[in-house]
Scaffold this motif. Sequence first.
Motif, short mmCIF file in Angstrom:
data_model
loop_
_atom_site.label_atom_id
_atom_site.label_comp_id
_atom_site.label_asym_id
_atom_site.label_seq_id
_atom_site.Cartn_x
_atom_site.Cartn_y
_atom_site.Cartn_z
N ALA A 90 1.08 -1.46 -0.25
CA ALA A 90 -0.16 -0.19 0.33
C ALA A 90 0.79 1.46 0.04
O ALA A 90 1.65 1.62 0.81
CB ALA A 90 -1.21 0.26 0.93
N LEU A 115 1.99 3.41 10.74
CA LEU A 115 1.47 3.24 9.34
C LEU A 115 1.36 4.87 9.00
O LEU A 115 1.84 4.87 7.85
CB LEU A 115 0.31 2.78 9.34
CG LEU A 115 -0.55 1.87 9.81
CD1 LEU A 115 -2.10 1.21 9.49
CD2 LEU A 115 0.59 0.10 8.75
N ARG A 116 2.18 5.85 9.59
CA ARG A 116 1.51 7.03 9.16
C ARG A 116 3.93 7.65 8.99
O ARG A 116 4.21 7.26 10.17
CB ARG A 116 1.73 7.96 10.05
CG ARG A 116 1.31 9.06 10.24
CD ARG A 116 0.84 10.20 11.92
NE ARG A 116 0.48 11.61 11.23
CZ ARG A 116 1.51 12.64 11.06
NH1 ARG A 116 2.75 12.24 11.71
NH2 ARG A 116 1.47 13.83 11.42
N GLU A 129 -0.81 8.43 5.51
CA GLU A 129 -0.72 7.12 5.96
C GLU A 129 -1.20 5.62 5.30
O GLU A 129 -1.59 6.23 4.52
CB GLU A 129 -1.12 6.96 7.36
CG GLU A 129 -2.11 7.22 7.69
CD GLU A 129 -3.07 7.10 9.42
OE1 GLU A 129 -3.54 6.07 9.41
OE2 GLU A 129 -2.39 7.82 9.85
N VAL A 130 -1.16 4.72 5.08
CA VAL A 130 -1.39 3.81 4.40
C VAL A 130 -2.27 2.93 4.89
O VAL A 130 -2.14 2.79 6.17
CB VAL A 130 -0.60 2.68 3.28
CG1 VAL A 130 0.56 3.74 2.44
CG2 VAL A 130 0.75 2.66 4.49
N ARG A 131 -3.03 2.20 4.65
CA ARG A 131 -3.91 1.17 5.40
C ARG A 131 -4.03 -0.54 5.22
O ARG A 131 -5.02 -0.98 4.32
CB ARG A 131 -5.38 1.99 4.96
CG ARG A 131 -6.15 3.26 5.74
CD ARG A 131 -5.70 2.69 7.01
NE ARG A 131 -6.44 4.23 7.83
CZ ARG A 131 -6.01 4.40 8.90
NH1 ARG A 131 -5.77 3.61 9.70
NH2 ARG A 131 -6.96 6.30 9.34
N GLN A 133 -2.61 -4.66 5.99
CA GLN A 133 -3.07 -5.34 6.72
C GLN A 133 -1.81 -5.82 8.15
O GLN A 133 -2.18 -5.65 9.86
CB GLN A 133 -2.89 -6.81 6.22
CG GLN A 133 -4.47 -7.23 5.38
CD GLN A 133 -4.45 -8.03 4.70
OE1 GLN A 133 -3.55 -9.32 4.83
NE2 GLN A 133 -5.22 -8.59 4.15
N GLN A 135 1.33 -3.85 9.63
CA GLN A 135 1.43 -2.63 10.75
C GLN A 135 2.68 -2.54 11.05
O GLN A 135 2.74 -1.50 11.70
CB GLN A 135 0.65 -3.25 12.37
CG GLN A 135 -0.51 -3.07 11.93
CD GLN A 135 -2.31 -2.61 11.98
OE1 GLN A 135 -1.44 -0.73 12.20
NE2 GLN A 135 -2.32 -3.13 10.90
#
Length: 238
Positions: A90, A115-116, A129-131, A133, A135
């Motif tokens: 991502a 994620l940021r 940030e991305v999302r 699975q 972390q």
Amino acid sequence: MDVLAFCLRLQTFLSVLLSVASGIEFLGTSGQWARYLRWDASTRGDLSLRFKTGTSEALLVYFDDGGYCDYLQLSVSEGRLQLRFSIDCAETAVVSDQRVDDGSWHLATLSRYNLRTALELDGQVKADEVRPQRQYMKIISDLFLGGVPQDIRTEALTLPTVRDTPPFRGAVTDLKYGSSEPVLLGSLRVPLESEGRCTVNPCENGGSCLVVDGEPLCDCSKTEYKGRFCNEGKLLLR
């Protein structure tokens, strides 16, 4: 200690201090790179550096997970500082509002927090940030500054197009991981900014760096190679 000995020690100290303060000058030469020990930015961490450049397209920082999904690239794009990163495939990008191709010194800081990832340029912060699975960011490679070694296989680069980004031309100083200075593992065609001395050896294949008229010169006489950087094979005589 006599006056002469004190002066010599003071001169040596000032010389070292000036070399550290001046940082590294990148000439924008094809094939150039400086390699630092891996930055552990898997979950959180800060990386900061000061730089100046007059070019509008250049690679500044790159590292990845060895050809799978995760990478981070900091570059100059259309005169602005661009941060691209991917976690678990991502990916996203952040671009500074301010131009950096003005030949002036700028302070950039990368801040990782799960994620940021944030890009701070001269006090102005932009983040995304991305999302995925997963972390955390996987990091396998060392950190490359100013360019990527040509002998790294394309399939081992998570972002193969990094090779298409022009090498950095300008100066970089005060590179830090958090509050610590990273370990320089090696470099190619990257002299220190200070007087072109051999503090960073541009010679390949065991060549020795000498200073001639203030410029580095490679002595290849004790190797099996020739050329400006001892990177050309010699012809074998039968």
